[in-house]
Design an enzyme around this catalytic site. Sequence first.
Site: not given
Ligand code: VGL
Length: 213
Positions: A151, A106, A8
Amino acid sequence: MEALVLVDIQIDFCPGGALPVPEGDKIVPIVNEIIHCFNLKVATKDWHPRDHKSFAINHPNKKVGEIVYIDGVEQVLWPVHCVQGTPGAEFHPELKSDKIDKIIYKGTDPNIDSYSGFFDNLRKRATGLDDFLKEKGVKTIYVAGLATDYCVKYTVLDGLELGYNVYVISDGIKGIDLNPGDIEKAVAEMKEKGAIFVSSEDIKNSAKCREPS
Ligand code: VGL
Ligand code: ZN
């Protein structure tokens, strides 16, 4: 076979984005310096539809940071972030994303979040990451990305559970610390479950890392 798994590293998780991880952008040059050390590079993208249940705005009278239960599973409510096809869902512009071999999406199901790069939070659906890595004969993964306490943590824990040797790049992760101490706890849990922390310097000094050609 080893793979680098980048979690991410998207505009919305960097300062100025919709769900900024403090200093999230600081990992980008670090990742860029080691990306060529791996034969296989995979990146996950948080990739939500606009009506995603993890967004506070999709729950009447709820605010960001509050917790709801969806099918009995705890869900932290977040600001709208990483909406499919929006600029905030793109990789950080300075990330050497042209080097990435495979992107795993995802959080695409509106009804369930997916912190882990491997499974949704109910573990009902796989993202395809495990199949892809197995297909390539990967036994060891090196993980960097955002956020340490969400994540990254769940990707690492699932990786360990699936039987991978999991290394975490200690200076290649940044966390949110919604509750102060969350990052520290996440690091402790990853270590306790068997993740090995290494620095980007360790990787650069290792045999697998030759100068980019
Ligand atoms: C994430 C919160 C919501 C992350 C993704 O990538 O850690 N955190 N969505
Ligand atoms: Zn998300």
